[in-house]
Design an enzyme around this catalytic site. Structure first.
Site, PDB file in Angstrom:
ATOM      1  N   CYS A   2       0.846  -1.196   0.000  1.00 16.68           N
ATOM      2  CA  CYS A   2       0.000   0.000   0.000  1.00 16.68           C
ATOM      3  C   CYS A   2       0.881   1.245   0.000  1.00 16.68           C
ATOM      4  CB  CYS A   2      -0.956   0.088   1.169  1.00 16.68           C
ATOM      5  SG  CYS A   2      -2.130  -1.247   1.265  1.00 16.68           S
ATOM      6  N   ARG A  27       4.218  -0.425  -4.646  1.00 18.92           N
ATOM      7  CA  ARG A  27       3.945  -0.922  -3.290  1.00 18.92           C
ATOM      8  C   ARG A  27       2.643  -1.708  -3.205  1.00 18.92           C
ATOM      9  NH1 ARG A  27       7.010   1.699   0.555  1.00 18.92           N
ATOM     10  NH2 ARG A  27       5.566   0.937   2.114  1.00 18.92           N
ATOM     11  N   TRP A  74      -2.827  -2.742  -1.705  1.00 17.66           N
ATOM     12  CA  TRP A  74      -2.520  -4.172  -1.811  1.00 17.66           C
ATOM     13  C   TRP A  74      -3.437  -4.825  -0.783  1.00 17.66           C
ATOM     14  CZ3 TRP A  74      -0.724  -8.125   1.354  1.00 17.66           C
ATOM     15  CH2 TRP A  74      -0.206  -9.249   0.705  1.00 17.66           C
ATOM     16  N   ASN A 100      -2.159   1.917   5.537  1.00 19.12           N
ATOM     17  CA  ASN A 100      -1.294   0.801   5.148  1.00 19.12           C
ATOM     18  C   ASN A 100      -1.035   0.000   6.421  1.00 19.12           C
ATOM     19  OD1 ASN A 100       0.760  -0.888   4.308  1.00 19.12           O
ATOM     20  ND2 ASN A 100       2.324   0.711   4.286  1.00 19.12           N
ATOM     21  N   GLY A 101      -1.379  -1.281   6.414  1.00 22.25           N
ATOM     22  CA  GLY A 101      -1.146  -2.098   7.610  1.00 22.25           C
ATOM     23  C   GLY A 101      -2.357  -2.985   7.879  1.00 22.25           C
ATOM     24  N   GLU A 481      17.340 -18.419  -6.679  1.00 22.57           N
ATOM     25  CA  GLU A 481      17.008 -17.049  -7.080  1.00 22.57           C
ATOM     26  C   GLU A 481      16.503 -17.019  -8.535  1.00 22.57           C
ATOM     27  OE1 GLU A 481      16.420 -14.433  -5.631  1.00 22.57           O
ATOM     28  OE2 GLU A 481      16.709 -12.814  -7.060  1.00 22.57           O
ATOM     29  N   LYS A 485      12.852 -15.645  -9.562  1.00 25.84           N
ATOM     30  CA  LYS A 485      12.654 -14.557 -10.531  1.00 25.84           C
ATOM     31  C   LYS A 485      11.640 -14.992 -11.582  1.00 25.84           C
ATOM     32  CE  LYS A 485      13.764 -11.932  -8.866  1.00 25.84           C
ATOM     33  NZ  LYS A 485      14.399 -11.805  -7.590  1.00 25.84           N
ATOM     34  N   HIS A 504      16.932 -37.326  -5.797  1.00 31.19           N
ATOM     35  CA  HIS A 504      16.134 -37.735  -4.632  1.00 31.19           C
ATOM     36  C   HIS A 504      14.668 -37.363  -4.784  1.00 31.19           C
ATOM     37  CE1 HIS A 504      19.721 -38.973  -2.524  1.00 31.19           C
ATOM     38  NE2 HIS A 504      20.276 -37.813  -2.815  1.00 31.19           N
ATOM     39  N   LYS A 603       6.113  -4.593  -3.506  1.00 28.30           N
ATOM     40  CA  LYS A 603       7.554  -4.456  -3.323  1.00 28.30           C
ATOM     41  C   LYS A 603       7.977  -4.613  -1.867  1.00 28.30           C
ATOM     42  CE  LYS A 603      11.693  -3.580  -4.682  1.00 28.30           C
ATOM     43  NZ  LYS A 603      12.364  -4.709  -5.343  1.00 28.30           N
TER      44      LYS A 603
HETATM   45  O1  M6R Z   1      12.832  -5.620   1.140  1.00 28.21           O
HETATM   46  P1  M6R Z   1      13.284  -7.016   1.496  1.00 28.21           P
HETATM   47  O2  M6R Z   1      14.609  -7.334   0.942  1.00 28.21           O
HETATM   48  O3  M6R Z   1      13.213  -7.265   2.975  1.00 28.21           O
HETATM   49  O4  M6R Z   1      12.220  -7.956   0.801  1.00 28.21           O
HETATM   50  C1  M6R Z   1      12.255  -9.340   0.972  1.00 28.21           C
HETATM   51  C2  M6R Z   1      11.355 -10.041  -0.021  1.00 28.21           C
HETATM   52  O5  M6R Z   1      10.039  -9.636   0.158  1.00 28.21           O
HETATM   53  C3  M6R Z   1      11.782  -9.756  -1.467  1.00 28.21           C
HETATM   54  O6  M6R Z   1      13.103 -10.103  -1.699  1.00 28.21           O
HETATM   55  C4  M6R Z   1      10.874 -10.521  -2.450  1.00 28.21           C
HETATM   56  O7  M6R Z   1      11.104 -11.884  -2.335  1.00 28.21           O
HETATM   57  C5  M6R Z   1      11.106 -10.037  -3.891  1.00 28.21           C
HETATM   58  N1  M6R Z   1       9.857  -9.930  -4.576  1.00 28.21           N
HETATM   59  C6  M6R Z   1      11.973 -10.939  -4.657  1.00 28.21           C
HETATM   60  O8  M6R Z   1      12.136 -10.551  -5.975  1.00 28.21           O
END
Ligand code: M6R
Length: 608
Positions: A2, A27, A74, A100-101, A481, A485, A504, A603
């Site tokens: 948010c 956000r 959000w 937000n929260g 990672e 992605k 496994h 984000k």
């Molecule tokens: O802001 P942060 O690094 O604490 O965020 C952690 C995760 O929410 C963040 O890395 C999330 O997994 C991303 N969308 C990955 O691309």
């Protein structure tokens, strides 16, 4: 999670609020709304969908207001809909709230309000705040907000306006970010500085359980208990250019391409080649403690957690300190053993992730020193940690983290050199590591220059619905990672595994032509990885290998090879991840996904 923006001042509020929302859209982006105080009273407009939908709704309307609040959502309580979008308005139609929260006791408060005759019409917890403020209103908005918040349990950043007090915006925070932007004859309130950077870079961070009363020329901050507070005005180093796309179709693409520069920024002023070590200002006060630590716990979520796994490898290999990597969300609910010799490192791009922040606080409560590796300057984790190192990656706006990941690894590498040199690594090794790090930006550039080949591979495979990513040793987290992605921006199912684990279980998934991405660089476990590749090929899977330049042998054994330059083995993740970022990006574009704002994500995850 948010985005909130509020304005009061000499300019018309609407264009400033809409622009602010667009900059905050990363956000949260399932609905948006705005509230203004016009001559005829409070007006509010809101719509499910992106900020663009709200903008279209407003296109033929003119507003004169110089005060307003706005929100991009959000969803947590209630589906994304016009009704559940913020602002939420009280039953008198005078008070509007953006939030937000999560209000944890909202059901209880709702029952209380309903017994008193208030008609709650949305599914949101935010509407409860609007009614509560209304219930306590006796002529002063700030006091009504204070009373309302004294009843509320949970996390919030809120901004409130009232048509009966058109000279002020009231804002408050507990556990979700909020700052005041100081202008001339105008002031702002926002979830983050991106929303207001066009107008000012002077900010004041509101702290938990504080309420701010903001007018065009002034602002006052006090605690919920009514104690006046003064915070210093800080200048933010980010520029407008840094939060714009600079000709790239998506922020993610821009951020992938920024990595040579962001890594230079992470190293700048920190390398001491002459002594084969590094200098990290945020840690200088802690050097004595750092020389005594016996164990490190690294706490993080998502991509930052993957960086932590690479940190574990580096720190154990070179500084010879035992490391445990914990998901923040799990750590906070366990009974972690923290003794005098334990250092807690917290990694977060945003510095606002609720789970990570709570885990750090838990570790600190148990007596640990919590050091942060953070990108956003002035964020809550940066302020509450006992020290730490900024990664200096600049604003990361694409929801999928890219440049922050490599900068986090860079900082972990620097910390490894620092701790290693305090313990057992030699001057020569320190120097060799620094030189390897210095060579990275140019090497990354050569991979970026090969984008067309990577795009071609994406074109071959983007219609597949399953991918497997394999890596070993320090490159196992790179496999995780790469898979993250791909899944988060293209919605393709992808799993990351240590290559040897495949036999496994995951090997059962392999079908004819299934794409399997393998990090197979020339290192100490190359031959083992080649055996894993053979196992995939024996089942007719298609292998896309990330290999070391000059390795012609591998080309005969796999379907596609993406070469990366040779680098000291422990730093290969910084190169190997680049093609995986680009491949995920191009597949998402080919699948016509919104790369920067993938579905269901936001984000900065400021809720539990
Ligand atoms: O802001 P942060 O690094 O604490 O965020 C952690 C995760 O929410 C963040 O890395 C999330 O997994 C991303 N969308 C990955 O691309």
């Amino acid at each position: 999670m948010c985005g909130i923006v509020g304005y009061i001042g000499h300019q018309k509020a609407t264009p400033i609020l809409i622009e602010g929302l667009k900059r905050l859209e990363y956000r949260g982006y399932d609905s948006a709304g705005i509230a203004l105080v016009e001559k005829e009273g409070l007006i509010h407009e809101k719509a499910a969908g992106k900020v663009k939908t709200l903008e279209e709704l407003l296109i033929n309307k003119t507003f004169a207001s110089h005060i307003g609040i706005a929100h991009t959502r959000w969803a947590t309580h209630g589906v994304p809909s016009d009704l559940n979008a913020h602002p939420q308005v009280d039953h008198t139609g005078n008070i509007a709230v953006v939030h937000n929260g999560i209000i944890e006791n909202y059901r209880t408060l709702k029952e209380v309000l309903e017994r008193k005759g208030y008609n709650v019409i949305s599914d949101t917890d935010t509407e409860i705040i609007a009614h509560l403020i209304s219930m306590y209103y006796e002529g002063c908005l700030t006091e009504a907000v204070r009373m309302a918040l004294s009843q509320v349990e949970g996390t919030y950043a809120i901004a409130v306006i009232d048509s009966r007090s058109p000279e002020k915006v009231v804002a408050a925070r507990n556990g979700a970010p909020l700052l005041i932007g100081q202008g001339e004859g105008e002031n702002f309130v926002a979830s983050d500085v991106a929303a207001i950077l066009r107008y000012t870079n002077k900010v004041v961070y509101i702290e938990d359980k504080e309420i701010a009363t903001i007018t065009a020329n002034d602002f006052r901050i006090s605690t919920i208990e009514k104690i006046d507070i003064t915070h210093k005005v800080e200048e933010v180093g980010w520029t407008l250019e840094m939060i714009e796309k600079a000709g790239h179709e998506y922020f993610m693409h821009k951020e992938i391409h920024e990595q040579p520069e962001t890594l230079r920024n992470a190293m700048r002023g920190r390398l001491n080649l002459e002594e084969g070590t590094v200098r990290l200002n945020g840690l200088t006060d802690h050097l004595d403690d750092l020389s005594k630590i016996k164990r490190i716990i690294i706490i993080a979520c998502g991509t930052s957690w993957h960086a932590a796994l690479i940190g574990e490898y580096l720190l154990e290999e070179y500084a010879k300190i035992p490391v445990e990597v914990e998901y923040a969300s799990e750590f906070r609910y366990r009974s972690p053993i923290i003794d005098e010799g334990t250092l807690v490192l917290v990694i977060s791009q945003s510095g606002e992730t609720a789970d990570t922040l709570a885990a750090m606080r838990e570790a600190q409560r148990r007596g640990a020193k919590g050091l942060g590796i953070v990108n956003v300057v002035g964020s809550t984790i940066a302020r509450e940690s006992d020290g730490g190192v900024y990664i200096h990656a600049g604003p990361e706006i694409g929801v999928a983290s890219t440049k922050a990941f490599t900068s986090q690894i860079m900082v972990l590498s620097l910390i490894t050199i620092l701790l290693g040199r305090m313990r057992n690594i030699s001057y020569n090794m320190g120097k060799e590591m620094i030189e390897a790090l210095q060579s990275l930006p140019e090497k990354i550039q050569t991979i970026l220059d090969n984008e067309e080949q990577i795009k071609g591979i994406a074109e071959t495979y983007y219609k597949h619905n399953n991918f497997l990513y394999l890596g070993r040793g320090v490159n196992f987290p790179v496999a995780l990672e790469g898979a993250l992605k791909l899944k988060e921006i293209s919605y393709i199912h992808a799993e990351g595994y240590p290559a040897a684990e495949m036999k496994h279980g995951p090997i059962a998934l392999i079908y004819e032509n299934m794409p399997v991405v393998v990090i197979a660089t020339r290192d100490s476990i190359y031959d083992k990885v080649m055996s894993n590749i053979a196992q995939v090929k024996a089942r007719n899977g298609n292998v896309i290998a990330i290999a070391t330049e000059g390795d012609t042998e591998i080309a005969e054994r796999v379907n596609h090879v993406i070469y990366i330059p040779k680098i000291k083995q422990c730093f290969t993740p910084l190169l190997a991840v680049i093609p995986l970022q680009l491949m995920a990006y191009h597949m998402a574009v080919l699948r016509e996904c919104n790369v920067d704002q993938p579905r269901n994500l936001a984000k900065s995850v400021t809720v539990e």
